[in-house]
Motif scaffolding. Structure first.
Motif, short mmCIF file in Angstrom:
data_model
loop_
_atom_site.label_atom_id
_atom_site.label_comp_id
_atom_site.label_asym_id
_atom_site.label_seq_id
_atom_site.Cartn_x
_atom_site.Cartn_y
_atom_site.Cartn_z
N LEU A 43 -4.66 9.28 -9.16
CA LEU A 43 -4.70 8.19 -10.14
C LEU A 43 -5.02 8.74 -11.53
CD1 LEU A 43 -6.51 5.27 -8.29
CD2 LEU A 43 -4.29 5.14 -9.45
N HIS A 44 -6.01 9.62 -11.58
CA HIS A 44 -6.38 10.22 -12.86
C HIS A 44 -5.20 10.96 -13.48
CE1 HIS A 44 -8.67 12.21 -15.95
NE2 HIS A 44 -8.19 13.36 -15.53
N GLN A 45 -4.53 11.78 -12.70
CA GLN A 45 -3.38 12.53 -13.20
C GLN A 45 -2.24 11.59 -13.61
OE1 GLN A 45 -2.44 15.27 -10.08
NE2 GLN A 45 -4.17 16.62 -10.54
N HIS A 46 -2.05 10.54 -12.83
CA HIS A 46 -0.97 9.59 -13.07
C HIS A 46 -1.13 8.88 -14.41
CE1 HIS A 46 2.35 7.22 -11.41
NE2 HIS A 46 1.75 6.12 -11.86
N PHE A 47 -2.38 8.57 -14.77
CA PHE A 47 -2.62 7.77 -15.97
C PHE A 47 -3.23 8.54 -17.14
CE2 PHE A 47 -2.53 4.55 -12.60
CZ PHE A 47 -1.48 3.79 -13.10
N SER A 48 -3.49 9.81 -16.98
CA SER A 48 -4.14 10.58 -18.05
C SER A 48 -3.28 10.70 -19.30
CB SER A 48 -4.56 11.95 -17.54
OG SER A 48 -3.43 12.70 -17.15
N ASP A 65 -10.51 1.17 0.73
CA ASP A 65 -10.75 2.19 1.76
C ASP A 65 -9.92 3.45 1.53
OD1 ASP A 65 -12.61 0.62 3.03
OD2 ASP A 65 -11.22 -0.09 4.58
N SER A 66 -8.75 3.29 0.90
CA SER A 66 -7.86 4.45 0.70
C SER A 66 -8.21 5.26 -0.53
CB SER A 66 -6.41 3.99 0.63
OG SER A 66 -6.14 3.37 -0.61
N LEU A 67 -9.13 4.79 -1.35
CA LEU A 67 -9.46 5.49 -2.59
C LEU A 67 -10.44 6.64 -2.35
CD1 LEU A 67 -9.72 2.49 -5.07
CD2 LEU A 67 -7.81 4.07 -4.76
N LYS A 68 -9.96 7.61 -1.64
CA LYS A 68 -10.71 8.84 -1.37
C LYS A 68 -10.51 9.79 -2.56
CE LYS A 68 -11.63 7.38 2.79
NZ LYS A 68 -12.66 6.38 2.85
N PRO A 69 -11.32 10.86 -2.67
CA PRO A 69 -11.20 11.77 -3.81
C PRO A 69 -9.77 12.25 -4.11
CG PRO A 69 -13.22 12.25 -2.65
CD PRO A 69 -12.48 11.20 -1.83
N LEU A 129 0.83 -1.21 0.00
CA LEU A 129 0.00 0.00 0.00
C LEU A 129 0.86 1.26 0.00
CD1 LEU A 129 -2.79 -1.15 2.46
CD2 LEU A 129 -3.04 -0.74 0.01
N ARG A 130 1.97 1.23 0.72
CA ARG A 130 2.90 2.37 0.73
C ARG A 130 3.46 2.60 -0.67
NH1 ARG A 130 7.71 3.55 0.05
NH2 ARG A 130 8.43 1.41 -0.04
N MET A 131 3.86 1.51 -1.34
CA MET A 131 4.38 1.63 -2.70
C MET A 131 3.35 2.26 -3.63
SD MET A 131 6.33 -2.03 -3.21
CE MET A 131 6.47 -1.81 -4.98
N PHE A 132 2.09 1.83 -3.50
CA PHE A 132 1.02 2.37 -4.32
C PHE A 132 0.88 3.87 -4.13
CE2 PHE A 132 -3.50 3.65 -4.36
CZ PHE A 132 -3.75 3.52 -5.71
N HIS A 133 0.74 4.30 -2.88
CA HIS A 133 0.51 5.72 -2.60
C HIS A 133 1.74 6.56 -2.92
CE1 HIS A 133 -3.51 5.38 -1.02
NE2 HIS A 133 -3.13 4.31 -0.34
N GLU A 134 2.92 6.06 -2.65
CA GLU A 134 4.14 6.81 -2.94
C GLU A 134 4.31 7.02 -4.44
OE1 GLU A 134 8.57 5.41 -2.65
OE2 GLU A 134 7.89 6.01 -0.66
N PHE A 156 -18.20 0.88 -2.64
CA PHE A 156 -17.33 1.94 -3.10
C PHE A 156 -17.66 2.33 -4.53
CE2 PHE A 156 -13.62 2.80 -5.78
CZ PHE A 156 -13.27 4.05 -5.29
N LEU A 157 -17.81 1.33 -5.41
CA LEU A 157 -18.12 1.61 -6.81
C LEU A 157 -19.45 2.34 -6.95
CD1 LEU A 157 -16.94 -1.73 -8.45
CD2 LEU A 157 -15.85 0.52 -8.64
#
Length: 134
Positions: A91-96, A81-85, A40-45, A127-128
């Motif tokens: 994520l959007h910016q990362h993959f746009s 649970d961590s997928l807050k706005p 999870l740390r790797m994902f968020h970092e 969540f979805l």
């Protein structure tokens, strides 16, 4: 990595990633909390990093999840649970900037993983629904 996240069968990296999955699976049996926390740390970092090598982190983590249902089950409830706005915006910016075919490949992998996730399935569906609602 073909499709942004799926390793082709002829790819020379397959034995390496299979070895990583095997090691993580073994470690997760005794150190599940630490492995989950580190993934999870790797994902968020990776989302907050401008470094080029961090752009491959999410596809790598998706590949790990595809290859190891145990790792997917360990991480998916906390990840949802961590997928807050703010994280969704990252994520959007990362993959746009990805080409459409790579983005479609990543979406396909995510949908596949969602369909094969039993741990936290109700939480994921809520969540979805909540995210899709206006």
């Amino acid at each position: 990595v073909g499709g942004g996240a799926v390793v082709a069968a002829g790819d020379k990296r397959v034995p390496k990633i299979a070895s990583v999955v095997g090691i993580l699976g073994h470690l997760a049996s005794r150190h599940a909390g630490s492995i989950k926390q580190e993934l999870l740390r790797m994902f968020h970092e990776s989302l907050g990093s401008p470094r080029e090598h961090h752009k491959a982190t999410v596809p790598f983590l998706l590949q790990l999840a595809l290859m190891s249902p145990a790792l997917l089950a360990a991480v998916s409830p906390e990840l949802v649970d961590s997928l807050k706005p703010p994280v969704l915006n990252q994520l959007h910016q990362h993959f746009s900037a990805l080409p459409r075919d790579e983005l479609d490949g990543l979406v396909g992998v995510v949908v596949h993983l969602l369909c094969h996730t039993s741990a936290g399935a109700l939480r994921t569906l809520r969540f979805l629904l909540a995210t899709a609602a206006p």
